[in-house]
Design an enzyme around this catalytic site. Structure first.
Site, PDB file in Angstrom:
ATOM      1  N   CYS A   1      42.605  25.631  39.724  1.00 36.52           N
ATOM      2  CA  CYS A   1      42.130  25.688  40.362  1.00 36.52           C
ATOM      3  C   CYS A   1      40.536  24.958  41.153  1.00 36.52           C
ATOM      4  O   CYS A   1      40.353  24.462  40.439  1.00 36.52           O
ATOM      5  CB  CYS A   1      41.210  27.047  39.901  1.00 36.52           C
ATOM      6  SG  CYS A   1      39.897  27.359  41.516  1.00 36.52           S
TER       7      CYS A   1
ATOM      8  N   CYS B   1      35.332  31.980  35.632  1.00 35.37           N
ATOM      9  CA  CYS B   1      36.031  30.744  35.756  1.00 35.37           C
ATOM     10  C   CYS B   1      36.747  31.015  33.967  1.00 35.37           C
ATOM     11  O   CYS B   1      38.261  30.373  33.884  1.00 35.37           O
ATOM     12  CB  CYS B   1      36.523  30.200  35.883  1.00 35.37           C
ATOM     13  SG  CYS B   1      35.071  29.467  37.796  1.00 35.37           S
TER      14      CYS B   1
ATOM     15  N   CYS C   1      39.798  33.637  33.741  1.00 31.84           N
ATOM     16  CA  CYS C   1      40.278  33.224  34.371  1.00 31.84           C
ATOM     17  C   CYS C   1      41.800  32.709  34.458  1.00 31.84           C
ATOM     18  O   CYS C   1      41.539  31.863  33.384  1.00 31.84           O
ATOM     19  CB  CYS C   1      40.055  32.956  36.313  1.00 31.84           C
ATOM     20  SG  CYS C   1      41.415  32.500  37.186  1.00 31.84           S
TER      21      CYS C   1
ATOM     22  N   GLU D   1      44.497  52.565  49.599  1.00 36.81           N
ATOM     23  CA  GLU D   1      43.924  51.216  49.997  1.00 36.81           C
ATOM     24  C   GLU D   1      42.847  51.192  51.156  1.00 36.81           C
ATOM     25  O   GLU D   1      42.502  50.606  51.291  1.00 36.81           O
ATOM     26  CB  GLU D   1      45.526  50.993  50.573  1.00 36.81           C
ATOM     27  CG  GLU D   1      46.275  50.057  49.403  1.00 36.81           C
ATOM     28  CD  GLU D   1      46.079  49.254  48.822  1.00 36.81           C
ATOM     29  OE1 GLU D   1      45.039  48.844  49.360  1.00 36.81           O
ATOM     30  OE2 GLU D   1      46.521  49.326  47.114  1.00 36.81           O
TER      31      GLU D   1
ATOM     32  N   CYS E   1      37.498  36.713  39.866  1.00 36.18           N
ATOM     33  CA  CYS E   1      36.586  35.610  40.936  1.00 36.18           C
ATOM     34  C   CYS E   1      35.782  36.431  41.432  1.00 36.18           C
ATOM     35  O   CYS E   1      36.406  36.879  43.063  1.00 36.18           O
ATOM     36  CB  CYS E   1      37.451  35.501  41.385  1.00 36.18           C
ATOM     37  SG  CYS E   1      38.035  33.345  42.748  1.00 36.18           S
TER      38      CYS E   1
HETATM   39  S1  SF4 Z   1      39.621  29.679  38.200  1.00 34.88           S
HETATM   40 FE1  SF4 Z   1      39.375  29.495  40.371  1.00 34.88          FE
HETATM   41  S2  SF4 Z   1      40.553  31.267  41.394  1.00 34.88           S
HETATM   42 FE2  SF4 Z   1      39.829  31.784  38.597  1.00 34.88          FE
HETATM   43  S3  SF4 Z   1      38.194  32.622  38.796  1.00 34.88           S
HETATM   44 FE3  SF4 Z   1      37.130  30.382  39.185  1.00 34.88          FE
HETATM   45  S4  SF4 Z   1      37.305  29.693  41.882  1.00 34.88           S
HETATM   46 FE4  SF4 Z   1      38.287  31.796  41.169  1.00 34.88          FE
END
Ligand code: SF4
Length: 356
Positions: free
Chosen positions: A210, A201, A204, A35, A194
């Site tokens: 989002c 996205c 994601c 970390e 992200c």
């Molecule tokens: S959808 Fe939103 S959280 Fe997902 S990668 Fe894109 S900006 Fe980031």
């Protein structure tokens, strides 16, 4: 509707990272070290440093008993050296106050040098399975985008909102969801999907809710730090050479490059040759030109003028001030990155071998 935690856990299980060297262990020392190394540093850079460090100092007790010079030498090149000094100091506290057993309470973990709220939570999650929220740089990016939070995340009011969201998004203990997988998911998502520029996205798991994605403003969030022109400073490094060795001195324990080995530093208002004569009674002659080096710290920019000088008179006083090191040995010592670059330039010139 599945919660953010459910989506993230599902995604991490299929697409997250599972084979990093510090995964698959409950050893708080290994987790703590990773970390700290991962702060401001990318995984790919950290891996070899982590492996070398853990081999050299395999336990808290080993680290606590090691001279700080050895710890810094093992850290050399990774930057932000206060991290290494804090690790060493914290290991000594754990050895003395906790009989080398890592404390389990987040409050106690956070009292150790160099461990903030998010790092303490990450250690508590991965080592002890505690339910706690993390909020490192990557997670801040995910949350500011997902919730559409404006304002620089370093600002207190924005941080407060983000911590509130981070706590609210934690998986429910009652649902028996893995806090470790959820936490790793946030880290992985921020690191590989992200990303700062061009987030992916379409891959994601959070895309449908989002805000930044829906409103097409991922490039605006998180809000950047208000710009401040960094002050510029200049300095001279005396690269003193004698019998193919360079003189390095250990800097004071706190401050820039604390505890690391550097050439003697003097003000740019000084005449180098006269300074050596008047301050150390030392005769020197220029040995060749090394171009200046620019280095940026978080709070200022530094231009270093290296003056490569051959010592033509012996001087014992200087021997006490620092240490004469062969260039190859110096490269293996606890030196900051700019000094490493300068030493490599000196080696490349071949001037030392020919004249030193
Ligand atoms: S959808 Fe939103 S959280 Fe997902 S990668 Fe894109 S900006 Fe980031």
């Amino acid at each position: 509707m599945p919660t953010i935690a459910t989506k993230l856990i599902r995604w991490q299980t299929q697409h997250g990272r599972h084979h990093l060297p510090w995964q698959g262990t409950r050893d708080p020392y290994a987790i703590w070290l990773s970390e700290i190394m991962l702060q401001q540093t990318q995984v790919i850079t950290v891996i070899p440093y982590y492996q070398r460090f853990i081999q050299r100092f395999p336990s808290i007790a080993h680290l606590a008993l090691a001279p700080q010079d050895d710890v810094l030498a093992c850290w050399s090149g990774l930057g932000y050296y206060s991290r290494a000094r804090n690790l060493s100091h914290a290991a000594q506290i754990i050895r003395q106050d906790y009989q080398s057993k890592f404390p389990q309470s987040i409050e106690l973990i956070q009292e150790l040098p160099g461990i903030g709220r998010s790092t303490a939570a990450a250690i508590a999650v991965f080592a002890f399975g505690q339910y706690a929220a993390i909020l490192d740089g990557n997670v801040k990016r995910v949350f500011t985008r997902y919730f559409g939070i404006d304002g620089y995340p370093g600002k207190a009011d924005v941080q407060k909102q983000l911590w509130h969201k981070a706590n609210a998004c934690l998986p429910k203990k009652t649902a028996n969801q893995s806090i470790e997988t959820y936490t790793q998911a946030l880290m992985d998502l921020g690191s590989i999907v992200c990303t700062r520029s061009k987030p992916d996205c379409t891959s994601c798991p959070l895309q449908h809710n989002c805000v930044a994605h829906q409103e097409n403003c991922t490039d605006k969030l998180p809000s950047p730090k208000p710009r401040k022109q960094l002050p510029k400073k200049e300095t001279i490094f005396l690269m003193l050479i004698k019998q193919n060795k360079i003189l390095l001195e250990k800097r004071p324990p706190s401050g820039i490059w604390g505890g690391l080995w550097c050439p003697l530093e003097i003000s740019t208002s000084e005449n180098t040759i006269a300074y050596c004569q008047q301050t150390y009674g030392l005769e020197v002659r220029p040995l060749g030109n090394i171009s200046p080096l620019d280095h940026t710290f978080t709070h200022f920019k530094l231009k270093i003028h290296p003056h490569l000088l051959q010592v033509v008179s012996p001087n014992d006083a200087l021997l006490q001030k620092g240490k004469w090191m062969a260039l190859d040995d110096a490269l293996e010592s606890a030196i900051p990155t700019p000094v490493r670059k300068l030493l490599k330039r000196v080696i490349l010139t071949d001037l030392v071998k020919t004249n030193g």
